[in-house]
Write an enzyme that holds these catalytic residues in place. Structure first.
Site, short mmCIF file in Angstrom:
data_model
loop_
_atom_site.label_atom_id
_atom_site.label_comp_id
_atom_site.label_asym_id
_atom_site.label_seq_id
_atom_site.Cartn_x
_atom_site.Cartn_y
_atom_site.Cartn_z
N THR A 80 -4.82 10.72 -0.62
CA THR A 80 -6.26 10.58 -0.06
C THR A 80 -6.63 11.68 0.92
O THR A 80 -5.71 12.20 1.55
CB THR A 80 -6.48 8.93 0.72
OG1 THR A 80 -5.48 8.83 1.58
CG2 THR A 80 -6.21 7.98 -0.67
N TYR A 86 -14.49 5.97 8.64
CA TYR A 86 -13.40 6.54 7.66
C TYR A 86 -14.01 5.98 6.03
O TYR A 86 -14.15 4.95 6.02
CB TYR A 86 -12.09 5.88 8.00
CG TYR A 86 -10.72 6.23 7.09
CD1 TYR A 86 -9.83 6.93 7.46
CD2 TYR A 86 -11.01 5.68 5.99
CE1 TYR A 86 -8.89 7.33 6.88
CE2 TYR A 86 -9.66 5.90 5.15
CZ TYR A 86 -8.72 6.91 5.61
OH TYR A 86 -7.46 7.23 4.85
N HIS A 122 0.90 -1.39 -0.19
CA HIS A 122 0.00 0.02 -0.01
C HIS A 122 0.94 1.43 -0.02
O HIS A 122 0.26 2.23 -0.35
CB HIS A 122 -0.88 0.01 1.16
CG HIS A 122 -2.16 0.94 0.87
ND1 HIS A 122 -2.43 1.83 0.41
CD2 HIS A 122 -3.58 0.68 1.64
CE1 HIS A 122 -3.54 2.26 0.33
NE2 HIS A 122 -4.21 1.68 0.99
#
Length: 769
Positions: free
Chosen positions: A593, A580, A467
């Site tokens: 993000t 979230y 990630h």
């Protein structure tokens, strides 16, 4: 391998008669072709760098401007250098070296070049101003305002004729730093429905104290960084959220993507690998040439997609990226192989890659000492892995073999299990499939690699992605390309093999050599297995209705689903929680993000009304308000007005300054017990889901973020399908992924029923037009 002798370019022996030199012409030919390929790639990168550097101008535009300028001055009988050559002549003896005509030509070219550069800078400034306007996001569903139409036309005009992938980078605005006042106000607004009065009043006091005292000082440093750096968030986010984490990245950070849900192109493992690997390498070629279709969003995350590995460190990891890699690393039954992707100066064809994979599958050699479960080091805690890497992989064959993996384009696992959606056992088959992609056996994926392609024994496939280097939409873009290429454009023979013929002289894969004490791996494997066994996964294809019906409500499908998740969570836990939802900020340079805090006062009011059984009209009114609020929050997050990245950066600055902030400490420690993310379908033109509804992806998912919370990923496919991926932990008595999935399904159906009367949809009359 038997073909290894072809890799030796020459041999020589020394005898009393002299030196006997023996050249291998085939090896020299391959070296020549490899060098030619490398130089072509360098030239393409240089050319693309030039094209991107002068964007939105072009070399052709340069010629037009200079020639037009020279022609105009010749027609008007003017000095094309505008006196530049004369002024230079006062200080330099130009007339000795150039004639008068030559001086005019050179001067004209110089002034024309300056004019061309000025035009480029003006166009780039105008484009940057256009891309800084976000009014188009506020257009109502089903209509396009004249201002938005004009904006679209101007963006197209100032974007030039043929923009490349990275063309918009220098024209993108920088991420703005929100004001302390706005961030504090929206923070209090977001936590109000989650706190009792006494706790909220305490938090309100901490917030006001921070806003008045420490906040402005931290904000000054953050403003300074925003003026200096391309993005004031992304480097700290990558370092402190991802690379400095010392826990396992398997489950906690890595995520997965699935194959088609209903289509199984071939059951031959090597063949599926052949087409998929070839499609991925074609995508890399397009990426190297910057030929991926550009949009006015930041493309920086594409750069480390290939040839990238996360390397462990004692305190922080680093991302290691090499410019080029001509091989991939393949794992099968405890052995690692290095497989070259080029031969005869070209990329291997699908059938040739299948040939290589078949050779690996047929290899019956035993794993070397420590090799079988070696990848468990990448699945456990980071510090033990860093220590082991320094001790056992810094020299000799271990280092060479590790380099082969870490410098590979990507990793492939030829899995020895079978995974697939089974219509007669949908739940268990999808759970097994998801957990296999998320963590597998904990030692059969190299979790540090930018991504792993996993091909199962029955031909099903999927991805596991690290990630830190990029967010899921970037990997999703690649995966859409692979799924569209595989069964449709590349195809298979009737027997299930890749099209084409095997190569008669293709050198085989190279088996990597290791010598690692098995006990070094055991602790990491134990940690990883404990983590993997605790994952409670549930995949729920929701086909009762989809985007088609939701759009008739004239609201965002994402808002509809997020409100349903709030209703489902309250029914599941009898309380609300900090939620979230990931939103991208790629409208800005190097944006990644931002968080949409989806649990709002409006959504909570709607949920309470549903639970209490309020009147239908009242519930519809509250649903309208909740939907409007969610869309407003999403727009703010996308346009740089979110609060969580701002609060995170303020916290980092406070730590650098050695300041202790009770407010920031409490804010950053609040757990996200419901973490959600939508997987967008970006290249809708690749899939005709109207004519071929079977070509739908199962989507992808991630592990739970909080020990007592849920992770929910969803993908909206076509008009009538939404796939949910739900995760939690077995060890938590508060969570149950299957139970929560049932609540999500019921919440979706209840909101739909609320919007219907006698079979007719009526929500559109209540929601904004």
């Amino acid at each position: 391998m038997a073909e290894a002798h072809q890799a030796v370019a020459f041999q020589f022996t020394v005898s009393p008669d002299g030196i006997d030199l023996q050249l291998c012409h085939e090896a020299l030919r391959q070296i020549y072709l490899s060098g030619l390929h490398s130089w072509k790639k360098r030239f393409i990168r240089f050319k693309n760098g030039v094209m991107t550097g002068v964007y939105p101008g072009s070399p052709g535009g340069f010629m037009v401007v200079v020639v037009s300028y020279m022609s105009y001055n010749k027609y008007q009988q003017l000095d094309p250098s505008l006196g530049l050559i004369s002024k230079l002549g006062q200080h330099m003896p130009i007339s000795r070296y150039m004639s008068t005509d030559s001086q005019k030509i050179v001067g004209g070219v110089l002034v024309g070049t300056g004019l061309w550069v000025s035009i480029i800078m003006i166009m780039r400034s105008v484009l940057k101003s256009l891309l800084s306007w976000h009014g188009w996001m506020y257009t109502s569903h089903g209509s396009v305002a004249w201002s938005t139409r004009l904006w679209m036309v101007l963006v197209k005009v100032f974007s030039g004729r043929k923009p490349m992938l990275y063309s918009f980078q220098n024209s993108l605005p920088r991420l703005p730093v929100p004001s302390i006042k706005d961030t504090c106000k929206r923070y209090l607004e977001s936590v109000r429905p989650l706190m009792e009065d006494e706790r909220y009043q305490r938090m309100e006091g901490l917030t006001k104290d921070f806003e008045k005292n420490l906040g402005p000082r931290l904000q000054w440093y953050l403003k300074l960084k925003s003026w200096w750096a391309s993005n004031y968030v992304s480097d700290w986010w990558e370092e402190y959220i991802y690379l400095r984490g010392r826990g396992p990245i398997m489950v906690n950070s890595n995520y997965y993507a699935m194959d088609f849900l209903y289509v199984f192109p071939t059951s031959i493992q090597a063949a599926r690998a052949g087409n998929a690997i070839h499609a991925i390498m074609l995508y890399r070629r397009k990426l190297d040439r910057a030929q991926i279709k550009p949009v006015p969003l930041c493309s920086a995350q594409w750069e480390p997609m290939f040839n990238t590995t996360r390397v462990p460190g004692l305190e922080t990891d680093i991302l290691q990226h090499v410019n080029d890699s001509k091989h991939i690393a393949v794992y099968h039954k405890g052995r690692f192989f290095k497989v070259w992707m080029f031969y005869d100066g070209r990329l291997l064809l699908p059938r040739e890659i299948e040939q290589q994979m078949a050779r690996i599958l047929a290899d019956t050699t035993e794993p070397m000492p420590g090799e079988e479960k070696l990848a468990a080091l990448t699945a456990g805690d980071r510090t033990p892995w860093a220590n082991a890497r320094e001790t056992y992989f810094s020299r000799g064959k271990n280092k060479q073999s590790l380099d082969a993996i870490e410098k590979a384009a990507f990793c492939v696992t030829l899995d020895d299990t079978e995974q697939r959606f089974e219509s007669d056992n949908p739940d268990q088959s999808l759970v097994s499939y998801a957990k296999s992609l998320l963590h597998g056996k904990c030692y059969d994926r190299w979790f540090d690699k930018s991504f792993n392609l996993i091909i199962f024994k029955n031909g099903t496939m999927g991805l596991n992605a690290e990630h830190s280097w990029a967010d899921a939409p970037i990997v999703g873009h690649l995966w859409e390309h692979v799924l569209s290429m595989d069964p449709i454009k590349l195809g298979y023979t009737e027997a299930g093999h890749c099209k084409g013929e095997p190569h008669p002289n293709l050198p085989g894969p190279q088996k990597l050599s290791w010598d690692i004490p098995a006990e070094v791996i055991q602790s990491s494997l134990k940690v990883a297995r404990t983590l993997a066994d605790d994952v409670d996964s549930h995949i729920m294809p929701f086909s009762d209705f989809g985007k088609g019906l939701i759009k008739k409500c004239r609201t965002s499908p994402d808002a509809f689903i997020q409100i349903a998740l709030q209703l489902a969570h309250y029914r599941d836990k009898k309380k609300f929680c900090l939620t979230y939802e990931a939103s991208m900020t790629r409208l800005f340079r190097e944006g990644r993000t931002e968080t949409v805090r989806s649990c709002t006062s409006e959504s909570c009011a709607f949920v309470r009304a549903m639970i209490k059984g309020e009147t239908r009209d009242e519930c519809l009114r509250l649903l309208k308000l909740a939907s409007e609020k969610h869309q407003s929050m999403y727009r703010l997050a996308m346009t740089g007005e979110g609060i969580d990245r701002h609060l995170f950066c303020l916290y980092v600055v406070s730590k650098y300054l050695g300041e202790d902030s009770p407010f920031l400490k409490e804010v950053l420690s609040e757990p996200w017990r419901l973490s959600t993310s939508q997987t967008p379908l970006q290249q809708v033109e690749l899939f005709d889901l109207v004519r071929h509804p079977e070509y739908v992806s199962a989507g992808g998912g991630f592990g739970p973020v909080a020990d007592d919370g849920y992770g929910v990923s969803y993908i909206i496919l076509g008009e009538n399908l939404i796939n949910f991926h739900i995760s939690s932990k077995h060890s938590s008595p508060e969570t149950d992924s299957h139970r929560f999935g049932g609540h999500i399904r019921q919440a979706m159906l209840d909101i739909k029923a609320l919007s219907m009367r006698k079979g007719k949809l009526e929500l559109s009359s209540v929601l904004p037009q």
